[in-house]
Design an enzyme around this catalytic site. Structure first.
Site, PDB file in Angstrom:
ATOM      1  N   ASP A 270      63.226  83.917  91.776  1.00  0.00           N
ATOM      2  CA  ASP A 270      63.316  84.330  93.175  1.00  0.00           C
ATOM      3  C   ASP A 270      61.971  84.172  93.874  1.00  0.00           C
ATOM      4  OD1 ASP A 270      64.865  86.010  95.343  1.00  0.00           O
ATOM      5  OD2 ASP A 270      62.882  86.923  95.154  1.00  0.00           O
TER       6      ASP A 270
ATOM      7  N   TYR B  92      56.075  84.139 101.099  1.00  0.00           N
ATOM      8  CA  TYR B  92      55.178  84.577 100.039  1.00  0.00           C
ATOM      9  C   TYR B  92      53.953  83.658  99.981  1.00  0.00           C
ATOM     10  CZ  TYR B  92      59.155  87.347  98.275  1.00  0.00           C
ATOM     11  OH  TYR B  92      60.209  88.221  98.147  1.00  0.00           O
TER      12      TYR B  92
END
Length: 337
Positions: free
Chosen positions: A49, A54
């Site tokens: 994931d 990010y």
């Protein structure tokens, strides 16, 4: 490694998923990140994931590099869309048709794959009609760029509305990705019952509460040097809410239970999360390969009812259960971040 269905769908995933929220591209060097992914594969983890936000897209790039050469059909790769990426201009965030269709292309390029198994709405967008968002997700699925769709940190009413539209559009909305652990249970009163009814599974993050449930933070003492609580890039601001003596004292009282069960504190926390029948997988993160191995061994562990009751009795005074605490972000707030 235990394998489970994602909700009531036919997609099978590893009960332990590997996530790179606070590590790849930011907290740890690329060599260490690659080593952690390779250890995850060795431990039988097949579900990975990530999200475009990010490390401002770098995490997807690192994960793509780490998985290069692996048999694609043997992996389940998840990513997400919503938060600002790139320069953060007015169309660089949210769940508009424009942002979704542009973002999936960027994610696929960085991950080095033609499709993701699960494409998730990272938060609810209060400035875009839900119909527009779901139609855009449906097009992503029909274009073969994602096989399933999901959401993250949505409230029960939002999940119900999205699921109804997904059924009309004939696309599989199969998951929710919430924060969930021994201390943070805001999904239990409303989200879990709704999802059980709709056949939606939980893929939960922070099962060890950013490290607090490992027991390494002690009441009345400063956080250990090099721990997440001392790393501004590694989530120090998020973990701070748990660094209260009343919480840390309760966590220390879990140690005899873990010892009796033959588990580390981290394994106990992850195993507890996986006891919830609506949880399809728990996402772990790591900065070292040995952390991956330690957490992976929680898969398949069954905690007896008396153990679960003892855990609840210890932590009950510090547990957060209010469903109103679900992370809701207004689009206007994004431009301030």
């Amino acid at each position: 490694m235990e394998i489970r269905n994602l909700g009531s769908s036919g997609l099978k995933i590893s009960a332990i998923a590997y996530g790179n929220w606070l590590t790849h591209g930011s907290q740890v060097e690329e060599e260490a990140a690659l080593a952690c992914v390779h250890r995850a594969l060795e431990e039988g983890i097949t579900t990975f994931d990530t999200a475009d936000v990010y490390a401002n897209t770098r995490a997807e790039t690192v994960l793509g590099k780490a998985l290069r050469g692996e048999r694609r059909e043997g992996l389940e790769v998840f990513t997400k869309v919503y938060w600002p990426t790139g320069p953060g201009r007015h169309n660089d965030h949210g769940l508009s048709r424009k942002h979704i269709l542009e973002s999936i292309n960027g994610s696929l390029h960085r991950l080095g794959t033609d499709y993701v198994d699960l494409y998730q709405a990272h938060r609810y967008d209060d400035e875009t009609p839900l119909e527009e968002t779901m139609e855009a997700f449906a097009d992503v699925v029909r274009q073969g760029k994602a096989l399933y769709i999901g959401v993250s940190e949505w409230r029960a009413d939002q999940i119900r509305a999205a699921h109804a539209l997904a059924r009309e559009l004939r696309v599989p909305l199969v998951s929710n990705q919430p924060q969930y652990n021994l201390l943070w249970r805001v999904i239990e009163p409303e989200v879990v019952p709704a999802c059980e009814e709709l056949g939606i599974g939980q893929v939960v993050f922070s099962p060890i509460a950013q490290g607090v449930l490992t027991g390494k933070y002690l009441p009345g003492q400063a956080p250990p040097e090099g721990s997440r609580a001392t790393d501004e890039k590694g989530g120090a601001t998020m973990i701070g809410r748990w660094l209260r003596d009343d919480v840390l004292e309760r966590v220390q009282r879990l140690r005899p239970i873990a010892d009796e069960a033959g588990l580390t504190m981290a394994q106990l926390a992850v195993a507890w999360v996986l006891q919830n029948p609506n949880v399809s997988a728990a996402i772990i993160g790591a900065s070292r390969p040995d952390q991956v191995s330690d957490n992976a061994r929680a898969a398949g562990v069954r905690l007896e009812p008396d153990v679960l009751a003892a855990i609840d009795e210890i932590v009950d005074p510090v547990v957060v259960r209010d469903p109103a605490r679900t992370q809701v972000v207004r689009r206007a707030e994004l431009m301030k971040r």
